[in-house]
Scaffold this motif. Structure first.
Motif, PDB file in Angstrom:
ATOM      1  N   ARG A  50       8.697   1.477 -10.104  1.00  0.00           N
ATOM      2  CA  ARG A  50       9.869   0.620 -10.331  1.00  0.00           C
ATOM      3  C   ARG A  50      10.887   0.775  -9.215  1.00  0.00           C
ATOM      4  NH1 ARG A  50      12.699  -0.548 -16.077  1.00  0.00           N
ATOM      5  NH2 ARG A  50      14.367  -1.918 -15.328  1.00  0.00           N
ATOM      6  N   HIS A  51      11.141   2.013  -8.828  1.00  0.00           N
ATOM      7  CA  HIS A  51      12.108   2.249  -7.744  1.00  0.00           C
ATOM      8  C   HIS A  51      11.636   1.595  -6.443  1.00  0.00           C
ATOM      9  CE1 HIS A  51      15.067   4.312  -5.262  1.00  0.00           C
ATOM     10  NE2 HIS A  51      14.080   4.725  -4.467  1.00  0.00           N
ATOM     11  N   GLY A  52      10.371   1.799  -6.102  1.00  0.00           N
ATOM     12  CA  GLY A  52       9.849   1.234  -4.855  1.00  0.00           C
ATOM     13  C   GLY A  52       9.782  -0.278  -4.883  1.00  0.00           C
ATOM     14  N   ARG A 110       0.833  -1.219   0.000  1.00  0.00           N
ATOM     15  CA  ARG A 110       0.000   0.000   0.000  1.00  0.00           C
ATOM     16  C   ARG A 110       0.858   1.256   0.000  1.00  0.00           C
ATOM     17  NH1 ARG A 110      -5.632   1.107   2.873  1.00  0.00           N
ATOM     18  NH2 ARG A 110      -5.711   3.363   2.625  1.00  0.00           N
ATOM     19  N   PRO A 111       1.892   1.370   0.885  1.00  0.00           N
ATOM     20  CA  PRO A 111       2.765   2.551   0.812  1.00  0.00           C
ATOM     21  C   PRO A 111       3.455   2.692  -0.545  1.00  0.00           C
ATOM     22  CG  PRO A 111       3.075   1.412   2.895  1.00  0.00           C
ATOM     23  CD  PRO A 111       2.220   0.531   2.061  1.00  0.00           C
ATOM     24  N   LEU A 112       3.745   1.562  -1.208  1.00  0.00           N
ATOM     25  CA  LEU A 112       4.364   1.614  -2.534  1.00  0.00           C
ATOM     26  C   LEU A 112       3.462   2.362  -3.520  1.00  0.00           C
ATOM     27  CD1 LEU A 112       6.329   0.709  -4.809  1.00  0.00           C
ATOM     28  CD2 LEU A 112       5.041  -1.438  -4.912  1.00  0.00           C
ATOM     29  N   PHE A 113       2.168   2.041  -3.521  1.00  0.00           N
ATOM     30  CA  PHE A 113       1.237   2.717  -4.419  1.00  0.00           C
ATOM     31  C   PHE A 113       0.992   4.165  -3.989  1.00  0.00           C
ATOM     32  CE2 PHE A 113      -0.088  -1.596  -5.788  1.00  0.00           C
ATOM     33  CZ  PHE A 113      -0.040  -1.395  -7.162  1.00  0.00           C
ATOM     34  N   GLN A 114       0.968   4.385  -2.686  1.00  0.00           N
ATOM     35  CA  GLN A 114       0.761   5.770  -2.211  1.00  0.00           C
ATOM     36  C   GLN A 114       1.883   6.681  -2.687  1.00  0.00           C
ATOM     37  OE1 GLN A 114       0.417   5.107   2.015  1.00  0.00           O
ATOM     38  NE2 GLN A 114      -1.842   5.017   1.950  1.00  0.00           N
ATOM     39  N   GLU A 115       3.109   6.169  -2.624  1.00  0.00           N
ATOM     40  CA  GLU A 115       4.249   6.964  -3.087  1.00  0.00           C
ATOM     41  C   GLU A 115       4.236   7.095  -4.606  1.00  0.00           C
ATOM     42  OE1 GLU A 115       7.688   9.144  -3.458  1.00  0.00           O
ATOM     43  OE2 GLU A 115       6.397   8.824  -1.718  1.00  0.00           O
ATOM     44  N   ASP A 152       3.119  11.671 -20.443  1.00  0.00           N
ATOM     45  CA  ASP A 152       3.648  10.638 -21.338  1.00  0.00           C
ATOM     46  C   ASP A 152       5.162  10.713 -21.418  1.00  0.00           C
ATOM     47  OD1 ASP A 152       2.998   8.447 -22.889  1.00  0.00           O
ATOM     48  OD2 ASP A 152       3.068   9.575 -24.763  1.00  0.00           O
ATOM     49  N   LEU A 153       5.709  11.898 -21.290  1.00  0.00           N
ATOM     50  CA  LEU A 153       7.164  12.079 -21.332  1.00  0.00           C
ATOM     51  C   LEU A 153       7.822  11.754 -19.994  1.00  0.00           C
ATOM     52  CD1 LEU A 153       7.396  15.405 -23.389  1.00  0.00           C
ATOM     53  CD2 LEU A 153       7.976  13.092 -24.186  1.00  0.00           C
ATOM     54  N   ASP A 154       7.194  12.188 -18.917  1.00  0.00           N
ATOM     55  CA  ASP A 154       7.804  12.023 -17.586  1.00  0.00           C
ATOM     56  C   ASP A 154       7.676  10.604 -17.042  1.00  0.00           C
ATOM     57  OD1 ASP A 154       8.455  14.681 -17.691  1.00  0.00           O
ATOM     58  OD2 ASP A 154       6.717  15.336 -16.519  1.00  0.00           O
ATOM     59  N   GLU A 155       6.533   9.960 -17.269  1.00  0.00           N
ATOM     60  CA  GLU A 155       6.268   8.611 -16.723  1.00  0.00           C
ATOM     61  C   GLU A 155       6.564   8.557 -15.223  1.00  0.00           C
ATOM     62  OE1 GLU A 155       8.481   5.823 -19.128  1.00  0.00           O
ATOM     63  OE2 GLU A 155       6.728   5.536 -20.426  1.00  0.00           O
ATOM     64  N   VAL A 156       6.013   9.522 -14.500  1.00  0.00           N
ATOM     65  CA  VAL A 156       6.293   9.647 -13.073  1.00  0.00           C
ATOM     66  C   VAL A 156       5.868   8.388 -12.306  1.00  0.00           C
ATOM     67  CG1 VAL A 156       5.751  10.948 -10.985  1.00  0.00           C
ATOM     68  CG2 VAL A 156       6.106  12.149 -13.156  1.00  0.00           C
ATOM     69  N   PHE A 157       4.658   7.907 -12.580  1.00  0.00           N
ATOM     70  CA  PHE A 157       4.162   6.734 -11.852  1.00  0.00           C
ATOM     71  C   PHE A 157       5.086   5.532 -12.036  1.00  0.00           C
ATOM     72  CE2 PHE A 157       1.924   2.670 -12.151  1.00  0.00           C
ATOM     73  CZ  PHE A 157       1.437   2.552 -10.868  1.00  0.00           C
ATOM     74  N   MET A 158       5.452   5.260 -13.283  1.00  0.00           N
ATOM     75  CA  MET A 158       6.256   4.064 -13.554  1.00  0.00           C
ATOM     76  C   MET A 158       7.631   4.166 -12.909  1.00  0.00           C
ATOM     77  SD  MET A 158       6.248   1.136 -14.739  1.00  0.00           S
ATOM     78  CE  MET A 158       7.604  -0.021 -14.628  1.00  0.00           C
ATOM     79  N   LYS A 159       8.246   5.330 -12.944  1.00  0.00           N
ATOM     80  CA  LYS A 159       9.570   5.497 -12.343  1.00  0.00           C
ATOM     81  C   LYS A 159       9.515   5.258 -10.834  1.00  0.00           C
ATOM     82  CE  LYS A 159      11.314   8.755 -15.810  1.00  0.00           C
ATOM     83  NZ  LYS A 159      11.712  10.151 -16.082  1.00  0.00           N
ATOM     84  N   ARG A 160       8.492   5.836 -10.195  1.00  0.00           N
ATOM     85  CA  ARG A 160       8.373   5.658  -8.743  1.00  0.00           C
ATOM     86  C   ARG A 160       8.035   4.208  -8.393  1.00  0.00           C
ATOM     87  NH1 ARG A 160       4.614  10.944  -7.447  1.00  0.00           N
ATOM     88  NH2 ARG A 160       6.251  12.548  -7.656  1.00  0.00           N
ATOM     89  N   LEU A 217      -0.557  -7.517  -4.968  1.00  0.00           N
ATOM     90  CA  LEU A 217      -0.354  -6.228  -5.640  1.00  0.00           C
ATOM     91  C   LEU A 217      -1.544  -5.873  -6.530  1.00  0.00           C
ATOM     92  CD1 LEU A 217       2.907  -4.894  -7.107  1.00  0.00           C
ATOM     93  CD2 LEU A 217       0.925  -4.987  -8.625  1.00  0.00           C
ATOM     94  N   THR A 218      -2.022  -6.819  -7.324  1.00  0.00           N
ATOM     95  CA  THR A 218      -3.153  -6.534  -8.220  1.00  0.00           C
ATOM     96  C   THR A 218      -4.428  -6.256  -7.426  1.00  0.00           C
ATOM     97  OG1 THR A 218      -3.522  -8.934  -8.434  1.00  0.00           O
ATOM     98  CG2 THR A 218      -2.231  -7.851 -10.158  1.00  0.00           C
ATOM     99  N   LEU A 219      -4.571  -6.966  -6.305  1.00  0.00           N
ATOM    100  CA  LEU A 219      -5.748  -6.729  -5.466  1.00  0.00           C
ATOM    101  C   LEU A 219      -5.740  -5.303  -4.922  1.00  0.00           C
ATOM    102  CD1 LEU A 219      -8.299  -7.936  -4.171  1.00  0.00           C
ATOM    103  CD2 LEU A 219      -6.861  -8.666  -2.243  1.00  0.00           C
ATOM    104  N   GLN A 220      -4.586  -4.843  -4.441  1.00  0.00           N
ATOM    105  CA  GLN A 220      -4.479  -3.475  -3.913  1.00  0.00           C
ATOM    106  C   GLN A 220      -4.657  -2.446  -5.015  1.00  0.00           C
ATOM    107  OE1 GLN A 220      -4.257  -2.465  -0.740  1.00  0.00           O
ATOM    108  NE2 GLN A 220      -4.302  -0.343  -1.453  1.00  0.00           N
ATOM    109  N   TRP A 221      -4.109  -2.723  -6.188  1.00  0.00           N
ATOM    110  CA  TRP A 221      -4.215  -1.782  -7.308  1.00  0.00           C
ATOM    111  C   TRP A 221      -5.676  -1.640  -7.746  1.00  0.00           C
ATOM    112  CZ3 TRP A 221      -0.458  -2.007 -12.126  1.00  0.00           C
ATOM    113  CH2 TRP A 221      -0.409  -0.746 -12.716  1.00  0.00           C
ATOM    114  N   GLU A 222      -6.396  -2.741  -7.777  1.00  0.00           N
ATOM    115  CA  GLU A 222      -7.814  -2.691  -8.129  1.00  0.00           C
ATOM    116  C   GLU A 222      -8.578  -1.784  -7.163  1.00  0.00           C
ATOM    117  OE1 GLU A 222      -9.858  -6.402  -8.619  1.00  0.00           O
ATOM    118  OE2 GLU A 222      -8.187  -7.283  -9.732  1.00  0.00           O
ATOM    119  N   ARG A 223      -8.293  -1.908  -5.883  1.00  0.00           N
ATOM    120  CA  ARG A 223      -8.977  -1.066  -4.893  1.00  0.00           C
ATOM    121  C   ARG A 223      -8.720   0.410  -5.157  1.00  0.00           C
ATOM    122  NH1 ARG A 223      -6.931  -4.586   0.314  1.00  0.00           N
ATOM    123  NH2 ARG A 223      -8.370  -6.358   0.077  1.00  0.00           N
TER     124      ARG A 223
END
Length: 537
Positions: free
Chosen positions: A405-407, A372-377, A395-403, A435-441
């Motif tokens: 992946r790092h987490g 959960r903290p991973l998705f929050q960040e 589309d250029l920054d891809e902020v979500f994916m970078k964070r 992970l998929t269960l939390q993401w769905e929520r």
């Protein structure tokens, strides 16, 4: 000639009895058995008392401990070992493991040679009986048209009676030899000593392997006890098969099952239970203590995984060994031995059960709380209601994916390095479920527009591609529901659902219920809520 073979059997019974008595006397087998029994009782008492003194001590060395830290643990183990050694020297000066091991080799060779000799006698006796049957009544052999089953049986019985003069027929088989010779009876008596010594050595050897257990992260993902214990088991099983006695193999399998359960599986289970509970929460070095506990826990999981694999290989290796063995009644004896070896499968099943429980505990205690903290960040300052210029910028920054992946890397890297491939694949499967269960929520609580829906679809695909590169095993099926959610969110209008629902769904198997479909479509701000509600699916 059959009478000669009978006389040879009688003489062998006499002489083998003399030889075995002399062997037992010279090797002091009776005294060794008494000492072993006394030692077993003393060790049981010692173990019970030490359990009260040192709860949870397993002799396992934490892989990241320094030599200074290890000294205390080694001292604890040393006290126990020293006490046990003292008990051994006081109670049984004859119980030297190396000497007992040599005795077992001698006993197995005695049993093997006796089995070969008896097999030879029975084979020759069968040949002679066939010759006597063929030559007993020439007229019967020539006049085959008048030969009947009852005549053949009568002739055979007459032949046997002819060579059994002065003998009690009840104790002899159809080939004229004893159904249970004196040699076979003495061998069974002697091999009872073999079983007692074998069980004692097996338990002591396994205890020693667990006491000396160590882990070197640079050379292996398991600790040393796994290779040591299964080397011992292979030696014990191979030696039992070399006796050419199927009943003894069955008894040895039962001993192995009991010894592994109490002397190996139970200790590994205790390590799983005590790994985190022994961590001192008041310590100023809590993080380091937790990290060491986590590494020790993962090593134990690896031990269970490899142990299950080694058990399967042990069964197959021993089956191959048994097929190259000369059994007296090959077909019958091999069936007995194979059935006995199959019982070892219970060990593998038990290891897998403990492993599954351990993996679930690892997920629940160390990984799930971080998802959960991973998705929050990752979703910090990220939204899915976007204008065109915001979409292009995202589309250029891809902020979500970078964070993300790092987490995720920080969360999972230590497990990827420490766990076996099989264990890591299992853990990843369980992590993806959580992970998929939390993401769905999270998604079902988020608002979208058309650009935001496109952005979410790209984020989802990037995550799937990234996760699939982490392990050879990857199931896209775990993301089916999220993929279907992304598909619904990217509809031009709610009525598009009619083109891919029910009979028109084609190969697509919808994992979402009707209520869930409507709920997802209602997340789109630009969809008419009344139109979504009125959908008939």
């Amino acid at each position: 000639m059959l009478r000669v073979i009978q006389r040879l059997e009688e003489e062998s019974d006499l002489q083998s009895g003399i030889l075995l008595d002399q062997f037992l006397h010279v090797r002091k087998m009776d005294q060794k058995l008494v000492d072993i029994q006394s030692l077993n009782i003393a060790m049981m008492r010692s173990n019970n008392s030490s359990t009260h003194r040192v709860t949870g001590t397993t002799g396992f060395t934490s892989p990241t401990m320094t030599s200074a830290t290890l000294t205390g643990n080694d001292l604890t183990t040393g006290i126990t070992s020293s006490s046990s050694t003292s008990t051994i020297s006081n109670l049984s000066p004859l119980v030297d493991p190396r000497e007992l091991d040599a005795n077992l080799l001698e006993l197995s060779l005695i049993s093997q040679r006796a089995s070969l000799f008896q097999g030879f006698l029975h084979e020759r006796a069968n040949e002679e009986m066939e010759k006597l049957d063929d030559t007993n009544d020439p007229a019967t052999v020539l006049d085959t048209s008048s030969t009947t089953e009852s005549t053949t049986t009568t002739t055979k019985n007459a032949t046997i009676i002819n060579v059994m003069t002065g003998k009690d027929r009840r104790f002899y088989g159809e080939n004229g030899l004893l159904t249970s010779s004196g040699l076979s009876k003495r061998i069974k008596e002697v091999m009872n000593s073999f079983l007692v010594i074998d069980e004692y050595l097996l338990k002591r050897s396994m205890e020693k392997a667990m006491e000396l257990d160590n882990y070197d992260a640079s050379s292996s993902q398991t600790s040393t006890c796994v290779d040591d214990v299964f080397y011992i088991l292979k030696k014990v099983m191979k030696r039992s098969i070399s006796t050419y006695q199927p009943d003894l193999v069955m008894a040895t399998v039962q001993t192995v099952l009991k010894s592994v359960e109490t002397g190996y599986s139970q200790l590994l289970q205790q390590r799983l239970v005590n790994a985190f509970s022994s961590t001192d929460t008041s310590s100023s070095r809590l993080d380091r203590a937790m990290e060491q506990a986590k590494i020790s826990y993962m090593v134990t999981l690896n031990n269970l995984d490899v142990s299950a694999d080694y058990t399967e290989r042990l069964i197959e290796d021993m089956k191959q060994t048994s097929r190259s063995t000369i059994w007296q009644d090959e077909e019958h004896d091999l069936i007995i031995v194979d059935k006995a070896l199959e019982k070892l499968q219970a060990l593998s099943n038990n290891f897998n059960r403990l492993l599954q429980n351990g993996m679930e505990q690892l997920l629940g205690q160390t990984i799930k709380p971080r998802i959960r903290p991973l998705f929050q960040e990752s979703y910090r300052e990220v939204k899915y209601v976007l204008e065109e210029d915001e979409y292009n910028e995202a589309d250029l920054d891809e902020v979500f994916m970078k964070r993300f992946r790092h987490g995720f890397d920080n969360m999972i890297n230590s497990y990827r390095k420490a766990l076996t491939d099989s264990n890591f694949a299992t853990l990843m499967s369980m992590v993806l479920d959580a992970l998929t269960l939390q993401w769905e929520r999270i998604v079902l609580q988020t608002r979208f527009n058309q650009y935001g829906s496109l952005r979410f679809d790209k984020d989802l695909r990037s995550v799937i591609q990234y996760l699939s590169s982490m392990t050879d095993w990857f199931s896209r099926d775990k993301f089916t529901r999220l993929n279907q959610i992304a598909t619904l969110l990217n509809f031009e209008e709610p009525s598009e659902i009619y083109h891919c629902w029910g009979t028109k769904s084609g190969p697509v198997s919808w994992r979402l219920t009707v209520a869930e479909v409507k709920k997802v479509l209602s997340l789109r701000l630009d969809f008419d809520i009344d139109e979504v509600t009125s959908l008939t699916l």
